[in-house]
Write an enzyme that holds these catalytic residues in place. Structure first.
Site, short mmCIF file in Angstrom:
data_model
loop_
_atom_site.label_atom_id
_atom_site.label_comp_id
_atom_site.label_asym_id
_atom_site.label_seq_id
_atom_site.Cartn_x
_atom_site.Cartn_y
_atom_site.Cartn_z
N ASP A 1 21.52 93.60 42.70
CA ASP A 1 21.04 93.57 41.50
C ASP A 1 21.94 93.13 40.49
O ASP A 1 23.27 93.18 40.89
CB ASP A 1 20.55 94.91 40.96
CG ASP A 1 21.87 96.00 40.99
OD1 ASP A 1 22.53 95.91 41.90
OD2 ASP A 1 21.92 96.33 39.87
N ASP B 1 32.35 94.36 49.09
CA ASP B 1 33.00 93.81 48.35
C ASP B 1 34.47 94.32 48.30
O ASP B 1 35.21 93.73 49.27
CB ASP B 1 32.45 93.94 47.00
CG ASP B 1 33.18 93.11 45.81
OD1 ASP B 1 34.02 92.40 46.39
OD2 ASP B 1 32.86 93.38 44.74
N PHE C 1 29.55 86.24 42.48
CA PHE C 1 28.54 87.46 42.30
C PHE C 1 27.23 86.91 42.80
O PHE C 1 26.83 85.99 42.23
CB PHE C 1 28.49 87.96 40.76
CG PHE C 1 27.75 89.20 40.37
CD1 PHE C 1 28.29 90.21 40.76
CD2 PHE C 1 26.55 88.91 40.13
CE1 PHE C 1 27.54 91.53 40.59
CE2 PHE C 1 25.59 90.26 39.95
CZ PHE C 1 26.21 91.40 40.27
N ARG D 1 16.43 92.69 42.22
CA ARG D 1 16.45 93.17 43.64
C ARG D 1 15.14 92.58 44.51
O ARG D 1 15.22 92.58 45.78
CB ARG D 1 16.36 94.83 43.64
CG ARG D 1 17.72 95.44 43.17
CD ARG D 1 17.54 96.77 43.19
NE ARG D 1 18.36 97.57 42.51
CZ ARG D 1 19.77 98.01 42.67
NH1 ARG D 1 20.13 97.53 43.94
NH2 ARG D 1 20.55 98.78 42.11
#
Ligand code: IMP
Ligand code: MG
Length: 182
Positions: free
Chosen positions: A163, A107, A156, A169
């Protein structure tokens, strides 16, 4: 599953499993070619997020890898905190080895840059970076990401190891935050 709700947020399907696996195979093909002459390269699994990617990638390798684990954390909810902590340290001997750092997602790049420093301190002979997903709009570091299975927009995501506050997950597909339902 089209949609999934985790804690207070709803996510919709974004990348189906078959497409994820196809993209991982492409990365594995490149690694098999590029590292054919490296003697037992060490693949470093960055926990927790990359466990699923790591397992899939390992199954697609035809070179004989060694495997190590490290656990870092930098995230709180859906906002990155910027600070990266080493929770489960690097233990294996990386001196003189070819190391491939395997991340779930790059990210801001804080985590992978920190890891790269840690591996470098251990006198690895060569260090390669590999990630399942990358957000190129956000990444602003000098460090080159050598292998990336998928680029995504700055949104996101969860699933396939990733997660939202420790949930999601286990999902075999990747889901994206559904703006319409949040
Ligand atoms: P960076 O240090 O900013 O590159 O962030 C890396 C870490 O933040 C990853 O290893 C993930 O744990 C977490 N992260 C970043 N983006 C996302 C996302 O979209 N979903 C879930 N976790 C994320
Ligand atoms: Mg992570």
């Amino acid at each position: 599953m089209e949609r999934v709700t985790l804690h207070d947020k709803t996510f919709r399907i974004y990348v189906p499993n078959e497409e994820i696996e196809k993209n991982i195979q492409a990365v594995a093909d490149r690694l098999n070619r590029d590292l054919a002459d490296a003697e037992h390269p060490v693949f470093l699994c960055v926990l927790k997020g990359s466990f699923m990617f790591f397992a899939s990638l390992m199954q697609k390798l035809t070179i004989q890898p060694e495997i190590e684990f490290v656990r870092l954390a930098s995230y709180c909810g859906t906002q990155t905190s910027g600070e990266v902590k080493q929770i489960m340290g690097l233990t294996g001997d990386l001196r003189g080895k070819t190391v491939v750092i395997v991340e779930d997602i790059v990210d801001t790049g804080n985590t992978i840059v920190k890891l790269h420093e840690l591996v470098k301190e251990q006198d690895a002979a060569a260090i390669h970076t590999c990630t399942l997903v990358m957000k190129p709009e956000v990444y602003d570091k000098e460090l080159k990401i050598d292998y990336c299975a998928m680029d995504i927009e700055n949104r996101f995501i969860v699933g396939y190891g990733l997660d939202y506050d420790q949930l999601g997950r286990e999902l075999k597909d990747i889901y994206i935050l559904d703006e319409e339902n949040n």
